[in-house]
Scaffold this active site. Structure first.
Site, PDB file in Angstrom:
ATOM      1  CD  GLN A 159      -2.866   0.951   2.465  1.00 19.94           C
ATOM      2  OE1 GLN A 159      -3.779   0.138   2.379  1.00 19.94           O
ATOM      3  NE2 GLN A 159      -2.670   1.674   3.554  1.00 19.94           N
ATOM      4  CD  GLU A 200      -2.190   7.949   2.753  1.00 21.84           C
ATOM      5  OE1 GLU A 200      -0.998   8.199   3.014  1.00 21.84           O
ATOM      6  OE2 GLU A 200      -2.917   7.253   3.477  1.00 21.84           O
ATOM      7  CG  ASP A 233       0.681   0.481   5.750  1.00 21.06           C
ATOM      8  OD1 ASP A 233       0.629  -0.737   6.059  1.00 21.06           O
ATOM      9  OD2 ASP A 233      -0.256   1.267   5.958  1.00 21.06           O
ATOM     10  CD  GLU A 282       1.264   1.217   8.919  1.00 20.24           C
ATOM     11  OE1 GLU A 282       2.070   2.147   8.704  1.00 20.24           O
ATOM     12  OE2 GLU A 282       0.032   1.377   8.889  1.00 20.24           O
ATOM     13  CG  ASP A 309      -2.781   0.897  10.611  1.00 19.75           C
ATOM     14  OD1 ASP A 309      -3.585   1.329  11.453  1.00 19.75           O
ATOM     15  OD2 ASP A 309      -2.875   1.190   9.401  1.00 19.75           O
ATOM     16  CE  LYS A 334      -4.023   4.775  10.195  1.00 21.86           C
ATOM     17  NZ  LYS A 334      -4.433   3.600   9.370  1.00 21.86           N
ATOM     18  NE  ARG A 363      -7.585   5.694   8.951  1.00 21.57           N
ATOM     19  CZ  ARG A 363      -8.245   4.679   9.507  1.00 21.57           C
ATOM     20  NH1 ARG A 363      -8.771   4.823  10.703  1.00 21.57           N
ATOM     21  NH2 ARG A 363      -8.375   3.522   8.878  1.00 21.57           N
ATOM     22  CE  LYS A 385       0.859   5.431   7.960  1.00 21.65           C
ATOM     23  NZ  LYS A 385       0.463   4.289   7.152  1.00 21.65           N
TER      24      LYS A 385
HETATM   25  P1  PGA Z   1      -6.506   3.874   5.660  1.00 22.66           P
HETATM   26  O1  PGA Z   1      -5.039   3.327   5.472  1.00 22.66           O
HETATM   27  O2  PGA Z   1      -7.003   3.991   4.259  1.00 22.66           O
HETATM   28  O3  PGA Z   1      -7.246   2.810   6.426  1.00 22.66           O
HETATM   29  O4  PGA Z   1      -6.485   5.151   6.375  1.00 22.66           O
HETATM   30  C1  PGA Z   1      -3.910   3.997   5.891  1.00 22.66           C
HETATM   31  C2  PGA Z   1      -3.018   3.003   6.560  1.00 22.66           C
HETATM   32  O5  PGA Z   1      -3.230   1.787   6.407  1.00 22.66           O
HETATM   33  O6  PGA Z   1      -2.109   3.393   7.297  1.00 22.66           O
HETATM   34 ZN    ZN Z   2      -1.576   1.026   7.671  1.00 25.00          ZN
END
Ligand code: PGA
Ligand code: ZN
Length: 410
Positions: A159, A200, A233, A282, A309, A334, A363, A385
């Site tokens: 990711q 992102e 991640d 991660e 996470d 988070k 996120r 991050k």
């Molecule tokens: P998310 O992913 O789309 O669930 O915010 C970000 C992450 O996995 O750190």
């Molecule tokens: Zn993550």
């Protein structure tokens, strides 16, 4: 502190989706806070409700809150939890609760004549510090655009690929990241033809080979004489099906995946593999694969941050379990995963007591709210991050760190 007024509205997040923005007033001071949303959410996260449903609940909630004179954040958050009455915040919704908890924190700081990070440092009992910046510069997995089963365009299975300058000056870190991104964009265009952005703001690399993201970063860094570290991640839950990890064209079991990480992380001088000397990984395994986590932490954890996470979801119960099983040595924090600022601080403190590294994170779908920069400083996090600075919703968090750096007294 008495709450005099609350307003709630729907705004568009970085993906154009509806999310909540709250406004709160006390003593002539008015603050605003908005909540982000996840795209690869862990199963144990607090539950959000539809923003429209939140609008219907807010006038009742405001009446309940106006009766009280709050001395502390924990008292305010505690009342929200009592009024919700569920363990996962599914009644009032973690997004509605968090929007108010964020507002209350900002308001309390403001009324106390403190910066938000200073208040958080007092509440957490932690020495404030400037974190490392973990920039998400290449994206894959469920964070690429138009991701669907019909979409046949190749896509990196991991990711996020992070660029991590080893400096506690966010100003320097951001400058180095922007310099890297310029060259990276050209290199992706030269090798793959088109340059797209992920959720992102990081670049996508149209390849199914997870290693290609690391390779191209290593090439760019060598060209620039850049000595930063790299991190990943993996978000492994997103490609875990029927007990197997489906990594593009490679299908492997947990042992196979561990061997793959061994290859990616091995020091090149041993000639065993590519050796990207990763600084952190991660969610290397699916959130149900506790054995996978324990094995990688045992084998690689003395040199590398093995980060939970989706596994730990900023939830003290899951963090405790991860400690019992020695599943990680670092954790993502988070606010949205647990739903109030005080519980976020408690989760971070618990992990800190275990001696783990703490990474405050944004996120997949973000807003212009820069609260997480103050949170990272106030809990003395090791990393922040906040995605790729080419997207404004991500940049504002790094800019807030730079602003704090400018006023730093230490
Ligand atoms: P998310 O992913 O789309 O669930 O915010 C970000 C992450 O996995 O750190
Ligand atoms: Zn993550």
């Amino acid at each position: 502190m008495k709450i005099e007024d609350i307003k709630l509205r729907i705004i568009a997040d970085s993906k154009g989706k509806d999310t909540l923005e709250a406004e709160m007033e006390s003593g002539g001071i008015r603050v605003v806070a908005s909540v982000p949303a996840g795209e690869s959410t862990g199963k144990n996260e607090a539950k959000v409700i539809a923003p429209r449903a939140a609008l219907e609940k807010v006038s009742w909630l405001t009446t309940q809150l106006k009766d009280h004179d709050f001395a502390e954040l924990s008292q305010f958050d505690g009342l929200l939890n009592t009024l919700d009455g569920t363990l996962d915040k599914s009644n009032l919704g973690a997004n509605l609760i968090l929007s108010l908890s964020l507002c209350f924190t900002k308001l309390l700081a403001n009324i106390s004549g403190l910066q938000t990070w200073e208040l958080i440092s007092r509440i957490s009992g932690q020495k404030p510090s400037l974190p490392l910046c973990l920039f998400n510069v290449i994206e894959g997995g469920v964070h690429i655009p138009h991701h669907s089963v019909q979409d046949s365009a190749p896509n990196l299975p991991f990711q996020e690929y992070w660029f991590i300058p080893q400096t506690h000056s966010p100003r320097e870190a951001l400058d180095r990241c922007l310099a890297l991104l310029k060259v990276l964009e050209k290199k992706i265009a030269a090798e793959y033809g088109k340059v797209q952005m992920g959720a992102e703001g990081g670049f996508t690399v149209p390849s199914k080979n997870a290693e290609d993201g690391l390779k191209i970063l290593k090439e760019v860094m060598e060209e620039l004489g850049e000595e930063a570290n790299l991190g990943l991640d993996v978000a492994a839950s997103t490609f875990f099906k029927d007990g197997k990890y489906i990594l593009g064209e490679k299908v492997m079991d947990a042992n196979g995946l561990l061997s793959y990480y061994r290859l990616l992380t091995t020091n090149p001088s041993t000639a065993l593999g590519a050796g990207y000397q990763l600084f952190s990984i991660e969610d290397p395994f699916a959130e149900t694969d506790w054995t996978g986590f324990t094995n990688i932490t045992k084998e690689l954890g003395s040199n590398i941050w093995i980060v939970g996470d989706d596994l730990t979801t900023t939830n003290p119960a899951m963090i405790k379990k991860a400690k019992e099983l020695n599943a990680v040595n670092s954790v993502i924090i988070k606010t949205t995963q647990i739903g109030t600022v005080s519980e976020t601080i408690q989760a971070a403190n618990l992990a800190k007591n275990y001696g783990w590294k703490i990474i405050v994170a944004n996120r997949g779908e973000e807003t212009m709210d820069n609260f997480i920069a103050d949170l990272a400083v106030g809990i003395g996090a090791d990393g922040l991050k906040s995605g790729c600075p080419l997207q404004k919703e991500r940049l504002v968090k790094y800019e807030r760190l730079i602003e704090i750096e400018g006023t730093w007294q230490n």
